[in-house]
Design an enzyme around this catalytic site. Structure first.
Site, short mmCIF file in Angstrom:
data_model
loop_
_atom_site.label_atom_id
_atom_site.label_comp_id
_atom_site.label_asym_id
_atom_site.label_seq_id
_atom_site.Cartn_x
_atom_site.Cartn_y
_atom_site.Cartn_z
N LYS A 1 0.82 -1.22 0.00
CA LYS A 1 0.00 0.00 0.00
C LYS A 1 0.84 1.26 0.00
O LYS A 1 0.47 2.26 -0.60
CB LYS A 1 -0.98 -0.01 1.19
CG LYS A 1 -2.06 -1.05 1.01
CD LYS A 1 -3.30 -0.75 1.81
CE LYS A 1 -4.41 -1.72 1.39
NZ LYS A 1 -5.61 -1.61 2.16
N LYS B 1 -5.29 -9.32 -6.61
CA LYS B 1 -6.47 -9.47 -5.75
C LYS B 1 -7.58 -8.50 -6.18
O LYS B 1 -7.29 -7.35 -6.54
CB LYS B 1 -6.02 -9.13 -4.31
CG LYS B 1 -7.03 -9.42 -3.24
CD LYS B 1 -6.47 -9.03 -1.87
CE LYS B 1 -6.61 -7.55 -1.59
NZ LYS B 1 -7.40 -7.18 -0.43
N LYS C 1 -10.85 -2.84 -3.59
CA LYS C 1 -11.66 -1.61 -3.67
C LYS C 1 -10.92 -0.51 -4.40
O LYS C 1 -11.54 0.34 -5.04
CB LYS C 1 -11.96 -1.10 -2.26
CG LYS C 1 -12.80 -2.02 -1.41
CD LYS C 1 -12.85 -1.43 -0.02
CE LYS C 1 -13.50 -2.35 0.96
NZ LYS C 1 -12.87 -2.27 2.28
N1 AQP Z 1 -10.19 -10.14 -2.98
C1 AQP Z 1 -10.57 -10.61 -1.80
N2 AQP Z 1 -10.88 -11.92 -1.66
C2 AQP Z 1 -11.29 -12.41 -0.45
N3 AQP Z 1 -11.41 -11.63 0.65
C3 AQP Z 1 -11.10 -10.33 0.55
N4 AQP Z 1 -11.12 -9.32 1.42
C4 AQP Z 1 -10.72 -8.18 0.82
N5 AQP Z 1 -10.44 -8.41 -0.47
C5 AQP Z 1 -10.67 -9.75 -0.68
C6 AQP Z 1 -11.52 -9.48 2.82
O1 AQP Z 1 -12.57 -8.57 3.09
C7 AQP Z 1 -12.48 -8.16 4.46
C8 AQP Z 1 -12.59 -6.68 4.54
O2 AQP Z 1 -11.48 -6.09 3.87
P1 AQP Z 1 -11.10 -4.59 4.25
O3 AQP Z 1 -12.19 -3.71 3.87
O4 AQP Z 1 -10.76 -4.50 5.66
O5 AQP Z 1 -9.80 -4.24 3.51
P2 AQP Z 1 -8.96 -4.69 2.31
O6 AQP Z 1 -8.47 -6.09 2.46
O7 AQP Z 1 -7.89 -3.70 2.21
O8 AQP Z 1 -9.96 -4.56 1.10
P3 AQP Z 1 -9.55 -4.25 -0.35
O9 AQP Z 1 -10.76 -4.43 -1.16
O10 AQP Z 1 -8.37 -5.04 -0.79
O11 AQP Z 1 -9.19 -2.71 -0.32
P4 AQP Z 1 -7.91 -1.96 -0.83
O12 AQP Z 1 -8.13 -1.76 -2.26
O13 AQP Z 1 -7.93 -0.70 -0.04
O14 AQP Z 1 -6.72 -2.82 -0.54
C9 AQP Z 1 -11.17 -8.72 5.01
O15 AQP Z 1 -11.45 -9.89 5.77
C10 AQP Z 1 -10.40 -9.09 3.77
O16 AQP Z 1 -9.52 -10.16 3.99
#
Ligand code: AQP
Length: 344
Positions: A115, A207, A210
């Site tokens: 990040k 992955k 968001k």
């Molecule tokens: N691609 C994924 N597959 C399975 N699980 C996922 N999670 C996130 N992406 C995937 C799970 O969703 C929960 C909440 O995630 P979060 O909102 O706390 O943060 P994150 O992992 O940072 O989500 P993103 O979508 O990947 O955001 P960005 O783009 O900011 O990095 C967690 O249990 C996570 O494991």
């Protein structure tokens, strides 16, 4: 190790574009675990501000995640849904854990490296210490089980290390206060099923996330049937038909991803999906996947929109959840302060 009261805790960041990965990797597990455990589900707004957030969007995104939990089937009466910043004990224990965790441990965290990227000097201190706050989120409730996607595995291991070090460092004080040989449980990650790591629809090596600039990389929970159909039809694939055995998915990340998504949405196994679609071409499979995704996600999307129209209801859910969460967190913080030697 002492026997702990079993409790589930997990969180989702209100950072917009809630997607199928969040749903399959985390939220569906939240729903399933309600049957067997006491559950606490948190909209982690303190984590969200580790990167810049516009205040109005943060409010809307917090309500969106709350609506997604409820629309997916989390019961806010029998269990707890709240936003993290309403329970100040998270931040308080987060500071204490900053003093327990070692810099070397945080330096190994791959999510920070990804990040922060090349501009590491300019990343917030909060982004760096994110995993100590995550440990506090879980351990302020002495939670024993944590459903998360695969990407959070390393952070969960760090939470266990922090719990273990605290238990060791303060063993005498913990035992003197009647908490046996450990105050904190070592929280167990629950990372199971065919979609623990949902990948981007545009690139099977990345992955689903968001923050991906391409909206075609993910299915958002707010997508209508047309958007779902378009995105699935455009999803990257390869020229071969689907294999009939799991081994045939090796080195075919896009095919593996779509089959995993299908299996998770149909609540079946990858082997069963390949039993049904082995030798089918992607256009046949994608048509079936669109129908399934629309059938599963459509009602959630409709209910989310209805709930998002009732701001007062959502805010009341968060306040009521925070009031109940705080009772547990405050009692544990009193113990923790005593263990540390803080005069109360
Ligand atoms: N691609 C994924 N597959 C399975 N699980 C996922 N999670 C996130 N992406 C995937 C799970 O969703 C929960 C909440 O995630 P979060 O909102 O706390 O943060 P994150 O992992 O940072 O989500 P993103 O979508 O990947 O955001 P960005 O783009 O900011 O990095 C967690 O249990 C996570 O494991």
């Amino acid at each position: 190790m002492a026997k702990f009261h079993e409790r589930v805790f997990s969180g989702v960041q209100p950072t917009g574009n809630l997607h199928l990965g969040n749903y399959l990797g985390a939220i569906t597990k939240f729903v399933a675990l309600q049957k067997s455990y006491e559950c606490i589900y948190c909209v982690v707004d303190l984590h969200a501000i580790t990167v810049p957030q516009a205040p109005r969007e943060l409010e809307a995104n917090t309500r969106e995640v709350t609506a997604a939990f409820i629309a997916s089937g989390v019961d806010p009466v029998r269990h707890i849904i709240f936003n993290q910043s309403q329970v100040s004990e998270h931040a308080e224990l987060g500071w204490i854990f900053n003093c327990v965790a070692r810099v070397g441990w945080l330096n190994r965290m791959t999510q920070f490296k990804e990040k922060a990227g090349k501009d590491r000097e300019n990343a917030s201190v909060g982004l760096y210490s994110y995993p100590t706050l995550m440990a506090a989120d879980i351990l302020v409730y002495r939670a024993t089980h944590v459903p998360v996607g695969d990407d959070q595995k390393q952070h969960l291991e760090l939470s266990r290390d922090i719990a273990q070090k605290f238990n060791n460092d303060f063993a005498e004080s913990i035992s003197r206060r009647g908490f046996g040989d450990g105050y904190f449980p070592l929280p167990e990650p629950l990372i199971q099923g065919p979609a623990t790591r949902v990948m981007s629809l545009r690139d099977g090596a990345k992955k689903m996330s968001k923050s991906d600039p391409s909206d075609y990389s993910r299915l958002n929970l707010s997508d209508d049937a047309d958007a779902i159909a378009q995105k699935v039809r455009k999803a990257k694939t390869d020229p071969e038909p689907l294999p009939s055995e799991e081994a045939g998915l090796e080195k075919r990340p896009e095919a593996q991803n779509l089959v995993g998504i299908y299996a998770a949405l149909a609540e079946t196994t990858v082997a069963a999906v390949l039993g049904q679609f082995g030798n089918a071409n992607f256009s046949t499979f994608k048509t079936a996947l669109v129908d399934l995704a629309v059938a599963r996600l459509g009602p959630i999307c409709t209910e989310m929109k209805r709930l998002q129209g009732d701001q007062k209801y959502l805010d009341d859910v968060l306040k009521d959840g925070a009031d109940r969460a705080r009772v547990i967190a405050a009692a544990n913080m009193r113990d923790i302060k005593g263990i540390l030697g803080f005069i109360r």
